[in-house]
Write a protein that holds these residues in place. Structure first.
Motif, PDB file in Angstrom:
ATOM      1  N   GLU A 154      34.725 -59.821 -23.927  1.00 31.82           N
ATOM      2  CA  GLU A 154      33.688 -59.932 -22.492  1.00 31.82           C
ATOM      3  C   GLU A 154      34.027 -61.801 -22.098  1.00 31.82           C
ATOM      4  O   GLU A 154      33.115 -62.049 -21.713  1.00 31.82           O
ATOM      5  N   PHE A 155      34.647 -62.307 -22.784  1.00 31.15           N
ATOM      6  CA  PHE A 155      35.427 -64.388 -23.247  1.00 31.15           C
ATOM      7  C   PHE A 155      36.756 -63.692 -23.052  1.00 31.15           C
ATOM      8  O   PHE A 155      37.604 -63.004 -23.283  1.00 31.15           O
ATOM      9  N   GLU A 156      37.538 -64.862 -22.327  1.00 29.70           N
ATOM     10  CA  GLU A 156      38.917 -65.240 -21.982  1.00 29.70           C
ATOM     11  C   GLU A 156      39.702 -65.453 -22.996  1.00 29.70           C
ATOM     12  O   GLU A 156      38.957 -66.063 -23.833  1.00 29.70           O
ATOM     13  N   ILE A 157      40.738 -64.705 -23.456  1.00 26.16           N
ATOM     14  CA  ILE A 157      41.713 -64.829 -24.548  1.00 26.16           C
ATOM     15  C   ILE A 157      42.108 -66.392 -24.234  1.00 26.16           C
ATOM     16  O   ILE A 157      42.918 -66.522 -22.976  1.00 26.16           O
ATOM     17  N   THR A 158      41.850 -67.670 -25.771  1.00 26.24           N
ATOM     18  CA  THR A 158      42.551 -68.771 -24.702  1.00 26.24           C
ATOM     19  C   THR A 158      43.439 -69.237 -26.494  1.00 26.24           C
ATOM     20  O   THR A 158      43.337 -68.438 -27.176  1.00 26.24           O
ATOM     21  N   PRO A 159      44.920 -69.541 -25.742  1.00 22.55           N
ATOM     22  CA  PRO A 159      45.855 -70.061 -26.565  1.00 22.55           C
ATOM     23  C   PRO A 159      44.906 -70.570 -28.050  1.00 22.55           C
ATOM     24  O   PRO A 159      46.003 -70.510 -28.981  1.00 22.55           O
ATOM     25  N   ILE A 160      44.276 -71.422 -28.618  1.00 22.85           N
ATOM     26  CA  ILE A 160      43.629 -71.989 -28.822  1.00 22.85           C
ATOM     27  C   ILE A 160      42.680 -71.011 -29.819  1.00 22.85           C
ATOM     28  O   ILE A 160      42.794 -70.912 -31.069  1.00 22.85           O
ATOM     29  N   LEU A 161      42.235 -69.794 -29.037  1.00 19.23           N
ATOM     30  CA  LEU A 161      41.488 -69.271 -30.180  1.00 19.23           C
ATOM     31  C   LEU A 161      42.346 -67.936 -30.763  1.00 19.23           C
ATOM     32  O   LEU A 161      42.867 -68.256 -32.005  1.00 19.23           O
ATOM     33  N   LEU A 162      44.145 -68.191 -30.589  1.00 19.40           N
ATOM     34  CA  LEU A 162      45.001 -67.460 -31.183  1.00 19.40           C
ATOM     35  C   LEU A 162      45.565 -68.219 -31.884  1.00 19.40           C
ATOM     36  O   LEU A 162      45.640 -67.179 -33.642  1.00 19.40           O
ATOM     37  N   GLU A 163      46.146 -68.917 -31.689  1.00 18.26           N
ATOM     38  CA  GLU A 163      46.136 -70.560 -32.909  1.00 18.26           C
ATOM     39  C   GLU A 163      45.358 -70.618 -33.787  1.00 18.26           C
ATOM     40  O   GLU A 163      45.674 -69.997 -35.394  1.00 18.26           O
ATOM     41  N   ASN A 164      43.871 -70.503 -33.923  1.00 15.74           N
ATOM     42  CA  ASN A 164      43.179 -70.742 -34.278  1.00 15.74           C
ATOM     43  C   ASN A 164      43.064 -69.490 -35.833  1.00 15.74           C
ATOM     44  O   ASN A 164      42.378 -69.356 -36.166  1.00 15.74           O
ATOM     45  N   HIS A 165      43.528 -67.980 -35.399  1.00 17.44           N
ATOM     46  CA  HIS A 165      43.040 -67.114 -35.940  1.00 17.44           C
ATOM     47  C   HIS A 165      43.802 -66.230 -35.625  1.00 17.44           C
ATOM     48  O   HIS A 165      44.319 -65.087 -36.841  1.00 17.44           O
ATOM     49  N   LEU A 166      45.417 -66.588 -36.155  1.00 22.37           N
ATOM     50  CA  LEU A 166      46.289 -65.620 -36.175  1.00 22.37           C
ATOM     51  C   LEU A 166      47.394 -66.566 -37.067  1.00 22.37           C
ATOM     52  O   LEU A 166      47.693 -67.813 -36.427  1.00 22.37           O
ATOM     53  N   GLU A 167      48.382 -65.751 -37.482  1.00 21.20           N
ATOM     54  CA  GLU A 167      49.211 -66.476 -38.423  1.00 21.20           C
ATOM     55  C   GLU A 167      50.549 -66.703 -38.226  1.00 21.20           C
ATOM     56  O   GLU A 167      51.405 -66.618 -38.994  1.00 21.20           O
ATOM     57  N   TYR A 168      50.841 -66.004 -37.192  1.00 16.52           N
ATOM     58  CA  TYR A 168      51.761 -65.925 -35.702  1.00 16.52           C
ATOM     59  C   TYR A 168      51.540 -67.055 -35.079  1.00 16.52           C
ATOM     60  O   TYR A 168      51.011 -67.076 -34.582  1.00 16.52           O
ATOM     61  N   ASP A 169      52.696 -67.289 -33.956  1.00 17.52           N
ATOM     62  CA  ASP A 169      53.413 -67.825 -32.860  1.00 17.52           C
ATOM     63  C   ASP A 169      53.110 -66.707 -32.239  1.00 17.52           C
ATOM     64  O   ASP A 169      53.440 -65.622 -32.139  1.00 17.52           O
ATOM     65  N   CYS A 170      52.539 -67.340 -30.865  1.00 16.46           N
ATOM     66  CA  CYS A 170      52.638 -66.140 -30.550  1.00 16.46           C
ATOM     67  C   CYS A 170      52.073 -66.342 -28.676  1.00 16.46           C
ATOM     68  O   CYS A 170      52.062 -67.364 -28.486  1.00 16.46           O
ATOM     69  N   LYS A 171      52.041 -65.446 -27.591  1.00 17.22           N
ATOM     70  CA  LYS A 171      51.460 -66.717 -26.191  1.00 17.22           C
ATOM     71  C   LYS A 171      51.163 -64.981 -25.520  1.00 17.22           C
ATOM     72  O   LYS A 171      51.445 -64.056 -25.806  1.00 17.22           O
ATOM     73  N   ILE A 172      50.084 -65.357 -25.020  1.00 16.93           N
ATOM     74  CA  ILE A 172      49.455 -64.577 -23.365  1.00 16.93           C
ATOM     75  C   ILE A 172      50.445 -64.167 -22.545  1.00 16.93           C
ATOM     76  O   ILE A 172      50.576 -64.996 -21.652  1.00 16.93           O
ATOM     77  N   ARG A 173      51.271 -62.390 -22.911  1.00 18.24           N
ATOM     78  CA  ARG A 173      52.097 -62.800 -21.568  1.00 18.24           C
ATOM     79  C   ARG A 173      51.088 -62.593 -20.127  1.00 18.24           C
ATOM     80  O   ARG A 173      52.183 -62.368 -19.002  1.00 18.24           O
ATOM     81  N   LYS A 174      50.149 -61.686 -20.653  1.00 16.43           N
ATOM     82  CA  LYS A 174      49.601 -60.557 -18.953  1.00 16.43           C
ATOM     83  C   LYS A 174      48.373 -61.364 -19.660  1.00 16.43           C
ATOM     84  O   LYS A 174      47.560 -60.715 -20.611  1.00 16.43           O
ATOM     85  N   GLN A 175      47.753 -61.339 -18.398  1.00 18.47           N
ATOM     86  CA  GLN A 175      45.818 -61.617 -18.571  1.00 18.47           C
ATOM     87  C   GLN A 175      45.057 -61.536 -17.379  1.00 18.47           C
ATOM     88  O   GLN A 175      45.754 -62.160 -15.570  1.00 18.47           O
ATOM     89  N   LYS A 176      44.532 -60.652 -17.355  1.00 15.86           N
ATOM     90  CA  LYS A 176      43.640 -60.424 -15.883  1.00 15.86           C
ATOM     91  C   LYS A 176      41.678 -60.594 -16.015  1.00 15.86           C
ATOM     92  O   LYS A 176      42.025 -59.653 -17.510  1.00 15.86           O
ATOM     93  N   LYS A 177      41.687 -60.550 -15.139  1.00 22.72           N
ATOM     94  CA  LYS A 177      39.857 -59.427 -15.649  1.00 22.72           C
ATOM     95  C   LYS A 177      39.579 -58.756 -14.631  1.00 22.72           C
ATOM     96  O   LYS A 177      40.112 -59.033 -13.308  1.00 22.72           O
ATOM     97  N   SER A 178      38.622 -58.206 -15.093  1.00 23.26           N
ATOM     98  CA  SER A 178      37.972 -56.728 -14.124  1.00 23.26           C
ATOM     99  C   SER A 178      36.585 -56.472 -14.291  1.00 23.26           C
ATOM    100  O   SER A 178      36.116 -56.413 -15.906  1.00 23.26           O
ATOM    101  N   GLY A 179      35.246 -56.762 -13.143  1.00 26.30           N
ATOM    102  CA  GLY A 179      34.090 -56.951 -14.051  1.00 26.30           C
ATOM    103  C   GLY A 179      33.868 -58.379 -14.626  1.00 26.30           C
ATOM    104  O   GLY A 179      34.331 -59.858 -14.935  1.00 26.30           O
TER     105      GLY A 179
END
Length: 191
Positions: A154-179
């Protein structure tokens, strides 16, 4: 009258309709969103192993199996919804899926032996389940360095959220919103 069905978009189950029950928080991924996701994954689905912690209707996993995924592991705690999953998956070979009627947090809190290639993470909204689920997935060996994670929220996933909760480096490859639904595909990155 409410239509509690969804249709598989492509693959060997293309056109097949599946039912899902009325249940609080259950909102199957819309066909248009599923189509976008599987376009993103078109070369990354065959022979992959997938875990879907909040399975709900099972639409994402059924679509993945239809398109050649090797095996899906679904977790659903609502008994009524789980019974419906059992009916929907009966037409598949037992070797293609594993259904678990339990709470996802309890399931994921156990150390896993073989990591998954792909995670479909679409928990009930407004329960703050994404941060905790991401932590368990990375701490308990559910991911490897080439895993991908699809998230609906229900909210946009941000790099900071991922960095704070995943023990891996990662990148958001694709992101969209529908409604009011945000969705994205994340790739883990080897260091």
């Amino acid at each position: 009258m409410k239509d509690n069905t969804f249709k598989i978009i492509a693959g060997n189950l293309k056109g097949r309709k599946f039912n899902f029950p009325d249940a609080e928080g259950l909102r199957p991924t819309l066909g248009k969103t599923r189509e976008t996701l599987f376009n993103w994954l078109q070369f990354d689905i065959a022979d992959k192993t997938i875990i879907e912690p909040y399975a709900g209707s099972g639409a994402l996993s059924l679509e993945a199996i239809s398109r050649g995924a090797k095996k899906v592991c679904l977790i659903e705690k609502n008994r009524k919804v789980f019974k419906n999953l059992e009916l929907n998956f009966k037409l598949l070979s037992n070797s293609q899926y594993q259904l678990n009627n339990t709470d996802s947090v309890i399931f994921l809190d156990k150390q896993n032996i073989k990591p998954f290639d792909l995670v479909f993470l679409d928990p009930p909204f407004n329960q703050n389940l994404i941060p905790m689920t991401l932590e368990l997935l990375s701490q308990k060996n559910y991911l490897h360095y080439e895993s991908q994670i699809y998230i609906e929220s229900e909210f946009e996933i941000t790099p900071i959220l991922l960095e704070n909760h995943l023990e891996y480096d990662c990148k958001i490859r694709k992101q969209k919103k529908s409604g009011n639904v945000h969705y994205c595909l994340i790739s883990l990155v080897a260091i």
